[in-house]
Design an enzyme around this catalytic site. Structure first.
Site, PDB file in Angstrom:
ATOM      1  N   LYS A   1       0.842  -1.209   0.000  1.00  0.00           N
ATOM      2  CA  LYS A   1       0.000   0.000   0.000  1.00  0.00           C
ATOM      3  C   LYS A   1       0.878   1.261   0.000  1.00  0.00           C
ATOM      4  O   LYS A   1       0.655   2.180  -0.789  1.00  0.00           O
ATOM      5  CB  LYS A   1      -0.892   0.008   1.250  1.00  0.00           C
ATOM      6  CG  LYS A   1      -1.520   1.367   1.557  1.00  0.00           C
ATOM      7  CD  LYS A   1      -2.369   1.344   2.801  1.00  0.00           C
ATOM      8  CE  LYS A   1      -1.648   1.580   4.099  1.00  0.00           C
ATOM      9  NZ  LYS A   1      -1.343   2.979   4.431  1.00  0.00           N
ATOM     10  N   ASN A   2       1.857   1.287   0.893  1.00  0.00           N
ATOM     11  CA  ASN A   2       2.613   2.528   1.073  1.00  0.00           C
ATOM     12  C   ASN A   2       3.608   2.797  -0.049  1.00  0.00           C
ATOM     13  O   ASN A   2       4.220   3.868  -0.097  1.00  0.00           O
ATOM     14  CB  ASN A   2       3.304   2.538   2.443  1.00  0.00           C
ATOM     15  CG  ASN A   2       2.288   2.750   3.557  1.00  0.00           C
ATOM     16  OD1 ASN A   2       1.137   3.123   3.299  1.00  0.00           O
ATOM     17  ND2 ASN A   2       2.686   2.502   4.788  1.00  0.00           N
TER      18      ASN A   2
ATOM     19  N   CYS B   1      -4.713  13.325  13.262  1.00  0.00           N
ATOM     20  CA  CYS B   1      -4.477  11.909  12.985  1.00  0.00           C
ATOM     21  C   CYS B   1      -4.744  11.159  14.276  1.00  0.00           C
ATOM     22  O   CYS B   1      -4.535  11.686  15.358  1.00  0.00           O
ATOM     23  CB  CYS B   1      -3.028  11.722  12.545  1.00  0.00           C
ATOM     24  SG  CYS B   1      -2.515  10.014  12.535  1.00  0.00           S
TER      25      CYS B   1
ATOM     26  N   ARG C   1       0.884  14.879  13.239  1.00  0.00           N
ATOM     27  CA  ARG C   1       1.676  14.474  12.064  1.00  0.00           C
ATOM     28  C   ARG C   1       1.833  15.691  11.172  1.00  0.00           C
ATOM     29  O   ARG C   1       1.084  15.885  10.220  1.00  0.00           O
ATOM     30  CB  ARG C   1       0.984  13.319  11.332  1.00  0.00           C
ATOM     31  CG  ARG C   1       1.045  12.028  12.118  1.00  0.00           C
ATOM     32  CD  ARG C   1       0.349  10.902  11.425  1.00  0.00           C
ATOM     33  NE  ARG C   1       1.022  10.436  10.229  1.00  0.00           N
ATOM     34  CZ  ARG C   1       0.513   9.542   9.402  1.00  0.00           C
ATOM     35  NH1 ARG C   1      -0.675   9.018   9.658  1.00  0.00           N
ATOM     36  NH2 ARG C   1       1.168   9.158   8.333  1.00  0.00           N
TER      37      ARG C   1
ATOM     38  N   ASP D   1       5.175   0.787  11.929  1.00  0.00           N
ATOM     39  CA  ASP D   1       3.930   0.155  11.460  1.00  0.00           C
ATOM     40  C   ASP D   1       3.792  -1.299  11.924  1.00  0.00           C
ATOM     41  O   ASP D   1       2.771  -1.935  11.653  1.00  0.00           O
ATOM     42  CB  ASP D   1       3.848   0.230   9.925  1.00  0.00           C
ATOM     43  CG  ASP D   1       3.627   1.658   9.439  1.00  0.00           C
ATOM     44  OD1 ASP D   1       3.316   2.533  10.265  1.00  0.00           O
ATOM     45  OD2 ASP D   1       3.777   1.900   8.221  1.00  0.00           O
TER      46      ASP D   1
ATOM     47  N   ARG E   1      -8.406  -0.308   5.153  1.00  0.00           N
ATOM     48  CA  ARG E   1      -7.573   0.684   4.458  1.00  0.00           C
ATOM     49  C   ARG E   1      -6.248   0.071   4.026  1.00  0.00           C
ATOM     50  O   ARG E   1      -5.644   0.537   3.063  1.00  0.00           O
ATOM     51  CB  ARG E   1      -7.272   1.864   5.395  1.00  0.00           C
ATOM     52  CG  ARG E   1      -8.467   2.727   5.675  1.00  0.00           C
ATOM     53  CD  ARG E   1      -8.074   3.923   6.483  1.00  0.00           C
ATOM     54  NE  ARG E   1      -7.048   4.713   5.792  1.00  0.00           N
ATOM     55  CZ  ARG E   1      -6.583   5.871   6.216  1.00  0.00           C
ATOM     56  NH1 ARG E   1      -7.053   6.390   7.318  1.00  0.00           N
ATOM     57  NH2 ARG E   1      -5.656   6.514   5.548  1.00  0.00           N
TER      58      ARG E   1
HETATM   59  C1  EPZ Z   1       4.589   6.986   6.234  1.00  0.00           C
HETATM   60  O1  EPZ Z   1       3.895   8.104   6.759  1.00  0.00           O
HETATM   61  C2  EPZ Z   1       3.604   5.842   6.203  1.00  0.00           C
HETATM   62  N1  EPZ Z   1       2.454   6.221   5.387  1.00  0.00           N
HETATM   63  C3  EPZ Z   1       3.151   5.499   7.616  1.00  0.00           C
HETATM   64  O2  EPZ Z   1       2.352   4.340   7.545  1.00  0.00           O
HETATM   65  C4  EPZ Z   1       4.377   5.196   8.490  1.00  0.00           C
HETATM   66  O3  EPZ Z   1       3.955   4.998   9.804  1.00  0.00           O
HETATM   67  C5  EPZ Z   1       5.378   6.351   8.421  1.00  0.00           C
HETATM   68  O4  EPZ Z   1       5.712   6.641   7.038  1.00  0.00           O
HETATM   69  C6  EPZ Z   1       6.674   6.080   9.158  1.00  0.00           C
HETATM   70  O5  EPZ Z   1       7.311   4.963   8.611  1.00  0.00           O
HETATM   71  C7  EPZ Z   1       2.530   6.105   4.067  1.00  0.00           C
HETATM   72  O6  EPZ Z   1       3.534   5.696   3.505  1.00  0.00           O
HETATM   73  C8  EPZ Z   1       1.316   6.455   3.307  1.00  0.00           C
HETATM   74  P1  EPZ Z   1       6.908  10.280   8.005  1.00  0.00           P
HETATM   75  P2  EPZ Z   1       4.528   9.573   6.647  1.00  0.00           P
HETATM   76  O7  EPZ Z   1       6.814  11.577   7.293  1.00  0.00           O
HETATM   77  O8  EPZ Z   1       5.280   9.668   5.394  1.00  0.00           O
HETATM   78  C9  EPZ Z   1       7.708  13.582  11.337  1.00  0.00           C
HETATM   79  C10 EPZ Z   1       0.480   3.001   7.953  1.00  0.00           C
HETATM   80  O9  EPZ Z   1       0.067   2.495   9.016  1.00  0.00           O
HETATM   81  N2  EPZ Z   1       7.381  14.575  10.313  1.00  0.00           N
HETATM   82  O10 EPZ Z   1       7.994   9.336   7.612  1.00  0.00           O
HETATM   83  O11 EPZ Z   1       3.440  10.536   6.904  1.00  0.00           O
HETATM   84  C11 EPZ Z   1       6.484  12.748  11.737  1.00  0.00           C
HETATM   85  O12 EPZ Z   1       5.692  13.423  12.692  1.00  0.00           O
HETATM   86  C12 EPZ Z   1       0.959   4.428   7.902  1.00  0.00           C
HETATM   87  O13 EPZ Z   1       0.488   2.402   6.865  1.00  0.00           O
HETATM   88  C13 EPZ Z   1       7.542  15.917  10.605  1.00  0.00           C
HETATM   89  O14 EPZ Z   1       7.926  16.301  11.704  1.00  0.00           O
HETATM   90  O15 EPZ Z   1       5.499   9.540   7.894  1.00  0.00           O
HETATM   91  C14 EPZ Z   1       7.112  11.478  12.251  1.00  0.00           C
HETATM   92  O16 EPZ Z   1       7.520  11.645  13.587  1.00  0.00           O
HETATM   93  C15 EPZ Z   1       0.624   5.201   9.118  1.00  0.00           C
HETATM   94  N3  EPZ Z   1       7.223  16.839   9.613  1.00  0.00           N
HETATM   95  C16 EPZ Z   1       8.358  11.337  11.378  1.00  0.00           C
HETATM   96  O17 EPZ Z   1       8.585  12.623  10.788  1.00  0.00           O
HETATM   97  C17 EPZ Z   1       6.815  16.458   8.379  1.00  0.00           C
HETATM   98  O18 EPZ Z   1       6.570  17.333   7.542  1.00  0.00           O
HETATM   99  C18 EPZ Z   1       8.232  10.322  10.257  1.00  0.00           C
HETATM  100  O19 EPZ Z   1       7.000  10.530   9.550  1.00  0.00           O
HETATM  101  C19 EPZ Z   1       6.666  15.090   8.108  1.00  0.00           C
HETATM  102  C20 EPZ Z   1       6.964  14.163   9.092  1.00  0.00           C
END
Ligand code: EPZ
Length: 423
Positions: free
Chosen positions: A22-23, A117, A122, A307, A399
């Protein structure tokens, strides 16, 4: 609404095949917005609610999509709108992935802010920082990100992410491939989902160096081409199925995987006493007599994934001893714990760490899904709980897990999907 009804205590055994990721699907579908030259054919795309929602978002922009037998055809020839509305974005935060490609190809994008969220804040500041570095002007107004390019074209820049972000790296890549000149990204996410996005963009004609590492260099191109592509397996689904086997004391083989991508998770199964055998495309897990308490810390790839954190907590309720599960990515991602405790688990939360006291006998009751992976952990607990567990609001699970009850049933679980009225 749908619920899953699980009668626990069946040992899982047999073979199952992993679905497409999915991701990974979400960013590669977004990347089809980068060219209007023809039709993309994307194979091994999972039949999931998130894919439908993302396709609806693309359709709203004017993109044509068709989906059959896990193959998605996409043509971005006639993009008519550059606006991602709140109604669709609020359903799925990954909608933010349209920002980079729309901006790079059309010079403008309006994307609704995603909002809250279920498991804590997030932010999207890093996505916006990356677009600004590439020369975009960002304004936040009336709940929308309004992104435009005063110079007419994005230009290559150095982007240094203070935090490793999968989404922000994906967006930066999709914007940089059409920018003028060279972009470098430091502290890029090295998750397999980003590695695959790089391969996808390269197949479209992009030049990217450093694929699969945290340092990426992108040489911008005038235009890119549509391609046919085979999506990778879902590493989180595969890990969840292995955990389902382990929690029931079972033995299963998951086919269609690349074990290398599961290395950190497989290592923890071994610490917990499981026997793991791999081939190039499969993982076989054999459960021990007794599971052993095993600590994990969720961190960016190649470490243990956030995850899989909820599923690991469910597994550890059946392990001998006390285990500590720390999430360094999402500090508040623990909605599953009160529900697991309602099934009889003994889990405490200390800041971003769960302390699980095992083994505990679980007994079935009604539990509520709150997000995708939390739901998966409740299903795992239901597989071992005495009596009947009803997992409500399974739309969260739908989802991200393709045909989960069919797969678990084929492995011997007693699980069925039923309709219910919540009120
Ligand atoms: C991706 O989300 C995945 N979603 C998430 O999977 C997964 O948990 C996450 O990566 C971490 O591996 C998809 O791929 C669609 P990040 P993403 O930006 O890209 C911080 C699932 O269950 N951050 O890597 O949104 C954030 O708060 C989902 O399938 C900022 O501070 O995650 C977090 O602490 C849920 N500012 C860290 O970075 C930003 O602008 C990593 O988040 C963006 C992120």
């Amino acid at each position: 609404m749908d619920k899953l009804v699980i009668r626990g205590g069946r040992r899982l055994s047999g073979c199952v095949t992993a679905s497409g990721s999915k991701n990974t699907s979400l960013p590669i579908i977004a990347a089809t917005l980068l060219t209007g030259k023809g039709t993309f054919t994307l194979h091994h795309i999972p039949d999931l609610q998130d894919i439908k929602t993302f396709s609806q978002l693309l359709n709203h922009l004017g993109v044509e999509t068709s989906f059959a037998d896990n193959t998605l055809k996409v043509s971005s020839r006639n993009v008519e709108s550059l606006m991602a509305p709140y109604e669709l974005v609020k359903k799925m935060r990954a909608s933010i992935y349209v920002l980079g490609p729309l901006l790079a190809r059309f010079g403008h994008a309006r994307v609704s802010l995603p909002g809250g969220c279920a498991f804590g804040p997030r932010p999207i500041d890093l996505h916006l920082m990356a677009m600004e570095k590439l020369g975009a002007r960002i304004a936040i107004e009336t709940g929308f990100i309004d992104a435009s390019i005063p110079d007419g074209k994005l230009r290559g820049a150095h982007i240094d992410f203070p935090v490793s972000s999968v989404g922000a790296t994906g967006n930066a890549l999709m914007a940089a491939v059409l920018a003028t000149g060279t972009t470098t990204i430091s502290n890029a996410a090295a998750e397999p989902e980003i590695e695959t996005l790089c391969k996808f963009l390269i197949a479209m004609g992009a030049t990217i160096h450093g694929t699969g590492t945290t340092e990426l260099e992108i040489v911008g191109k005038e235009s890119l081409n549509p391609i046919e592509f085979h999506n990778v397996f879902d590493r989180i689904e595969a890990g969840t199925l292995l955990a389902a086997a382990a929690i029931t004391g079972g033995d299963i083989t998951v086919n269609g995987v690349e074990p290398q991508q599961l290395k950190a998770v497989l290592k923890k199964f071994v610490h917990a006493g499981c026997t793991i055998d791999t081939t190039e495309t499969s993982v076989t897990l054999k459960s021990p007599e007794k599971l052993l308490a095993t600590d994990v810390t969720a961190k960016p790839y190649p470490s243990f994934p956030t995850d899989m954190q909820a599923q690991w907590i469910a597994l550890m309720t059946q392990a001998e001893g006390t285990s500590h599960i720390t999430d360094k990515i999402y500090h508040e991602r623990f909605n599953h714990i009160p529900e697991l405790n309602r099934l009889g688990a003994r889990i405490e939360i200390h800041k971003n760490q769960a302390v699980v006291h095992g083994p505990q006998k679980l007994s079935g009751t009604k539990v509520m899904s709150t997000d995708l992976r939390a739901s998966a952990s409740l299903v795992l607990a239901g597989l071992i709980a005495e009596g009947t567990t009803e997992v409500l609001r399974v739309y969260h699970l739908d989802r991200g897990y393709e045909k989960i009850e069919t797969k678990l049933k084929s492995l011997g679980a007693d699980i069925s999907r039923e309709k219910y009225n919540e009120f």
